[in-house]
Structures are given as structure tokens and as C-alpha cells.
Design an enzyme around this catalytic site. Structure first.
Site, PDB file in Angstrom:
ATOM      1  NE  ARG A  79      -4.252  -1.523   0.238  1.00  0.00           N
ATOM      2  CZ  ARG A  79      -4.382  -2.625  -0.512  1.00  0.00           C
ATOM      3  NH1 ARG A  79      -3.420  -2.970  -1.355  1.00  0.00           N
ATOM      4  NH2 ARG A  79      -5.470  -3.368  -0.421  1.00  0.00           N
ATOM      5  CG  HIS A  86      -3.278  -1.486  -6.590  1.00  0.00           C
ATOM      6  ND1 HIS A  86      -3.644  -0.742  -5.490  1.00  0.00           N
ATOM      7  CD2 HIS A  86      -3.314  -2.779  -6.164  1.00  0.00           C
ATOM      8  CE1 HIS A  86      -3.898  -1.543  -4.459  1.00  0.00           C
ATOM      9  NE2 HIS A  86      -3.698  -2.792  -4.866  1.00  0.00           N
TER      10      HIS A  86
HETATM   11  N1  NAP Z   1      -0.549  -4.685  -5.108  1.00  0.00           N
HETATM   12  C1  NAP Z   1      -1.504  -5.594  -5.130  1.00  0.00           C
HETATM   13  O1  NAP Z   1      -2.029  -5.937  -6.167  1.00  0.00           O
HETATM   14  C2  NAP Z   1      -1.923  -6.229  -3.826  1.00  0.00           C
HETATM   15  C3  NAP Z   1      -2.735  -7.373  -3.874  1.00  0.00           C
HETATM   16  C4  NAP Z   1      -3.074  -7.995  -2.682  1.00  0.00           C
HETATM   17  C5  NAP Z   1      -2.622  -7.493  -1.474  1.00  0.00           C
HETATM   18  N2  NAP Z   1      -1.855  -6.376  -1.454  1.00  0.00           N
HETATM   19  C6  NAP Z   1      -1.355  -5.854  -0.179  1.00  0.00           C
HETATM   20  O2  NAP Z   1      -0.421  -6.775   0.369  1.00  0.00           O
HETATM   21  C7  NAP Z   1      -0.569  -6.745   1.790  1.00  0.00           C
HETATM   22  C8  NAP Z   1       0.051  -7.971   2.422  1.00  0.00           C
HETATM   23  O3  NAP Z   1      -0.752  -9.100   2.133  1.00  0.00           O
HETATM   24  P1  NAP Z   1      -0.699 -10.423   3.020  1.00  0.00           P
HETATM   25  O4  NAP Z   1      -1.781 -11.322   2.573  1.00  0.00           O
HETATM   26  O5  NAP Z   1       0.686 -10.982   3.031  1.00  0.00           O
HETATM   27  O6  NAP Z   1      -1.024  -9.798   4.476  1.00  0.00           O
HETATM   28  P2  NAP Z   1      -1.304 -10.537   5.861  1.00  0.00           P
HETATM   29  O7  NAP Z   1      -1.506 -11.994   5.644  1.00  0.00           O
HETATM   30  O8  NAP Z   1      -2.334  -9.764   6.553  1.00  0.00           O
HETATM   31  O9  NAP Z   1       0.098 -10.392   6.624  1.00  0.00           O
HETATM   32  C9  NAP Z   1       0.596  -9.175   7.042  1.00  0.00           C
HETATM   33  C10 NAP Z   1       2.056  -9.322   7.476  1.00  0.00           C
HETATM   34  O10 NAP Z   1       2.528  -8.042   7.864  1.00  0.00           O
HETATM   35  C11 NAP Z   1       2.998  -8.117   9.208  1.00  0.00           C
HETATM   36  N3  NAP Z   1       2.712  -6.879   9.931  1.00  0.00           N
HETATM   37  C12 NAP Z   1       1.517  -6.278  10.117  1.00  0.00           C
HETATM   38  N4  NAP Z   1       1.649  -5.176  10.873  1.00  0.00           N
HETATM   39  C13 NAP Z   1       2.972  -5.100  11.195  1.00  0.00           C
HETATM   40  C14 NAP Z   1       3.728  -4.203  11.953  1.00  0.00           C
HETATM   41  N5  NAP Z   1       3.167  -3.147  12.573  1.00  0.00           N
HETATM   42  N6  NAP Z   1       5.045  -4.435  12.078  1.00  0.00           N
HETATM   43  C15 NAP Z   1       5.632  -5.505  11.483  1.00  0.00           C
HETATM   44  N7  NAP Z   1       4.961  -6.394  10.734  1.00  0.00           N
HETATM   45  C16 NAP Z   1       3.639  -6.179  10.594  1.00  0.00           C
HETATM   46  C17 NAP Z   1       2.255  -9.270   9.828  1.00  0.00           C
HETATM   47  O11 NAP Z   1       2.952  -9.717  10.965  1.00  0.00           O
HETATM   48  P3  NAP Z   1       2.443 -11.003  11.789  1.00  0.00           P
HETATM   49  O12 NAP Z   1       2.780 -12.168  10.900  1.00  0.00           O
HETATM   50  O13 NAP Z   1       3.248 -10.978  13.017  1.00  0.00           O
HETATM   51  O14 NAP Z   1       0.959 -10.832  11.989  1.00  0.00           O
HETATM   52  C18 NAP Z   1       2.224 -10.251   8.665  1.00  0.00           C
HETATM   53  O15 NAP Z   1       3.427 -10.945   8.575  1.00  0.00           O
HETATM   54  C19 NAP Z   1      -2.083  -6.613   1.960  1.00  0.00           C
HETATM   55  O16 NAP Z   1      -2.414  -6.099   3.230  1.00  0.00           O
HETATM   56  C20 NAP Z   1      -2.450  -5.649   0.859  1.00  0.00           C
HETATM   57  O17 NAP Z   1      -2.418  -4.321   1.322  1.00  0.00           O
HETATM   58  C21 NAP Z   1      -1.506  -5.734  -2.608  1.00  0.00           C
END
Ligand code: NAP
Length: 317
Positions: free
Chosen positions: A232, A280
């Protein structure tokens, strides 16, 4: 499976026909109602709607449905949904789809390889009809830091590691991933950034991560590091990033997400030679593979069981 209540679908970005077909294939007989974009108007008795499958519906959308029992975010990132003040008090889930993770991992791999193999330099040299030999670096000597080891982040980190890079990951809570040196917590962040030749941002946007990569933290990256953001835009101070890219402190960037989307025409990022802008699309929800987990969660709600992939609105992801 037997289906009871209707499902309302809202998205300005996703094809309703494809989603309706996929949902009906997974749940024959399901009453799918496609809400009108952008006002969210829906035909039929709103009291029959029990599930909402939505991407950024208009404000007040949910209040039309008095019997909602499940809200499904049509995607992985839930920042826009959990920040709303009109979210009903029912379980909220996100999509968690192996195909989505694969699509993200392949995009991140592309971006990492692009920087690791100096492709932007060759693209520039080609435009200038110049034979520009740069001796390839060995993958194992390139440190790739992945911020966020969630569903998509972990898949991307493992995929990069499979190609021999020295991959490190950072998350909120401690993690163990084969072949990845994992760190956690804010205290570990400065050292983590200082050792990232290529930084990949895969953090959700939450109150804790908004502006996390400010000028001070960006300055910790090694001189000439490459920067990839597929998470993001507001996780990064975009003005500070632009400044660092202009100065060459950060050598190059691949940016799929921005503070403001669509990226405004006047953004300097469009014209920067060391930046690749993509609109995106690093990963998208895929109807056929997502429909099965939607069906499973609808079944679970009806059976009074805990839903899968539940989002914690308080935590923000
Ligand atoms: N560009 C695109 O097309 C696209 C598509 C899909 C998603 N996205 C983005 O990609 C992001 C990540 O996806 P995901 O499925 O991997 O997310 P997720 O499963 O929700 O995992 C989030 C990760 O970030 C860590 N995290 C959250 N808050 C933190 C903090 N304050 N400090 C350190 N680490 C933190 C979490 O730690 P823990 O493991 O300890 O909980 C977890 O490892 C999504 O939230 C979305 O915004 C982008």
C-alpha cells in the site's frame, strides 16, 4: 451444499458476471445480487441478503441489509474496509487464495530479478543504442529484505529464496520460514533496513504501518538499494522516496501502489528513469479459486462454526 440467504456483490473493479458464475458453480442455487456501481443499489428484498462480497462499497452500503451475517473483502488488503465507520458487527473475512499468492510471488520475483539483473540499465542503454556490459551479480550475494511475512509476503519471500537470493523477512510477531532469516518487531527494523540491497514492502496498511518508511528509515537502506512496494502506498513517505530516488540514494524502484491512486498525471514518479510504475495489479482475486473458500465460510456461518481468514478490525489486518 444447501444455500440459504442471498449474497450481494459490489465491486467497481471486478467482473460481476465472472464472479456470479464462479459462485453459482461452487454453490448451486445461490441467489447472487449484483449491486449497482457506484451507488450500491440492489434489486429484491434486502432482508434476504446474508452475505456481502465487496470491494470498496459506498458509505452506508451495509445498513441496507438488516440480516447480514458475513462480510467478505474481495481481496487481501482490508485497510479500506476496516477503516470505515459503517462496518456491521459481523465476522469480516478476506480472500486467501493460493492463486492470488502465486500471482503476487511471481510479480515480486519479476521485480527482484529486474533489479538484481540490472535490467533498467540495459533498457536505458538499448534506447541509446549502447552496448553496456555489467557483470551479473550472484543471487546469493544480494540481500533481499521482505517487510511483512503474511499470506502473500511469505509466499513471495519463499519464491525469491528459491532463486538463491539471501532473503530476510520482518514481521510483527516472530516467524519461522525455511531458508529465510526472520526478524520481528520495531526494534529490529533499523538493522533490517540497513541490510536490504533490495527491499520489498508487503505490509498491510494499518495505523502502525502508515508512514512507517519515512525519510529517516529510508536513509538506513544501503546506498543504491532497490525499492519495491506492492502493498500500500501510504506505508511509505512518497515525497521522501522521490527525494531519495532523485538523489540516487535509492537506486531504483518498482512501484505498484501509491499514496494516491490512480497516480496523478503530475506525479514526478511517471517521468523518473529509475522507477517502474505499474497500476496496482501485482495480484488480484481470482473468482474460480476464491469461490470455494467463500462457499466454505458461508457454510461455516450457517453451521455456527468459526470462519476462516477472519480479519481483526482492531488490529487492522
Ligand atoms: N498490489 C496488489 O495488487 C496487492 C494485492 C493484494 C494485497 N496487497 C497488499 O499486500 C498486503 C500484504 O498481504 P498479506 O496477505 O501478506 O497480508 P497478511 O496476511 O495480513 O500479513 C501481514 C504481514 O505483515 C505483518 N505486519 C503487520 N503489521 C505489522 C507491523 N506493525 N510491524 C511488522 N509487521 C507487521 C504481519 O505480521 P504477523 O505475521 O506478526 O501478523 C504479517 O506478517 C495486503 O495487506 C495488501 O495491502 C496488494
Amino acid at each position: 451444499m444447501s444455500v440459504g440467504g442471498a449474497l450481494v456483490f459490489y465491486s467497481a473493479f471486478d467482473a460481476p458476471g465472472e464472479w456470479t458464475a464462479a459462485l453459482k458453480a461452487a454453490m448451486p442455487g445461490l441467489d447472487v445480487r449484483v449491486a449497482r456501481v457506484p451507488d450500491g443499489a440492489v434489486e429484491g428484498d434486502p432482508a434476504q441478503v446474508e452475505t456481502a462480497l465487496v470491494w470498496k462499497p459506498p458509505h452506508g452500503f451495509f445498513s441496507a441489509f438488516p440480516n447480514l451475517s458475513l462480510v467478505i473483502n474481495l481481496g487481501a488488503g482490508v485497510d479500506a474496509l476496516v477503516a470505515r465507520d459503517d462496518l456491521p458487527d459481523v465476522p469480516v473475512t478476506r480472500l486467501s487464495d493460493p492463486h492470488m499468492a502465486q500471482m503476487m510471488a511471481s510479480f515480486v520475483l519479476f521485480a527482484v530479478l529486474r533489479h538484481a539483473r540490472d535490467i533498467p540499465a540495459f533498457e536505458k542503454a538499448q534506447r541509446e543504442r549502447r552496448w553496456h556490459y555489467l557483470h551479473p551479480r550472484v543471487a546469493g550475494e544480494i540481500r533481499v529484505g521482505v517487510l511483512g511475512l503474511g499470506e502473500l509476503g511469505a509466499a513471495a519471500a519463499l519464491e525469491i529464496a528459491r532463486h538463491g537470493f539471501d532473503v530476510r523477512g520482518w514481521s510483527r510477531s516472530p516467524k519461522t520460514l525455511p531458508g529465510i532469516a526472520c526478524a520481528s518487531g520495531i526494534k529490529a527494523l533499523p538493522g533490517f533496513l540497513a541490510a536490504a540491497d533490495i527491499l520489498v514492502v508487503m505490509l498491510p496498511l494499518t495505523p502502525q504501518t502508515r508512514g512507517l518508511l519515512d525519510a529517516e528509515r529510508l536513509a538506513l537502506l544501503p546506498e543504491g538499494a532497490a525499492f519495491i512496494n506492492v502493498a500500500r502506498g501510504p506505508v511509505v513517505d512518497e515525497a521522501a522516496l522521490i527525494g531519495a530516488l532523485r538523489a540516487g540514494r535509492i537506486g531504483a524502484a518498482t512501484l505498484d501502489v501509491f499514496e494516491v491512486e490512480p497516480l496523478p498525471a503530475e506525479s514526478p514518479l511517471w517521468g523518473m528513469e529509475n522507477v517502474l510504475v505499474t497500476p496496482h495489479l501485482a495480484s488480484v482475486a481470482i473468482p474460480a479459486s476464491a469461490a470455494a473458500q467463500i462457499a466454505e465460510n458461508i457454510r461455516r456461518v450457517k453451521a455456527g462454526e468459526a470462519v476462516l481468514n477472519r480479519v481483526d478490525p482492531g488490529r487492522g489486518y
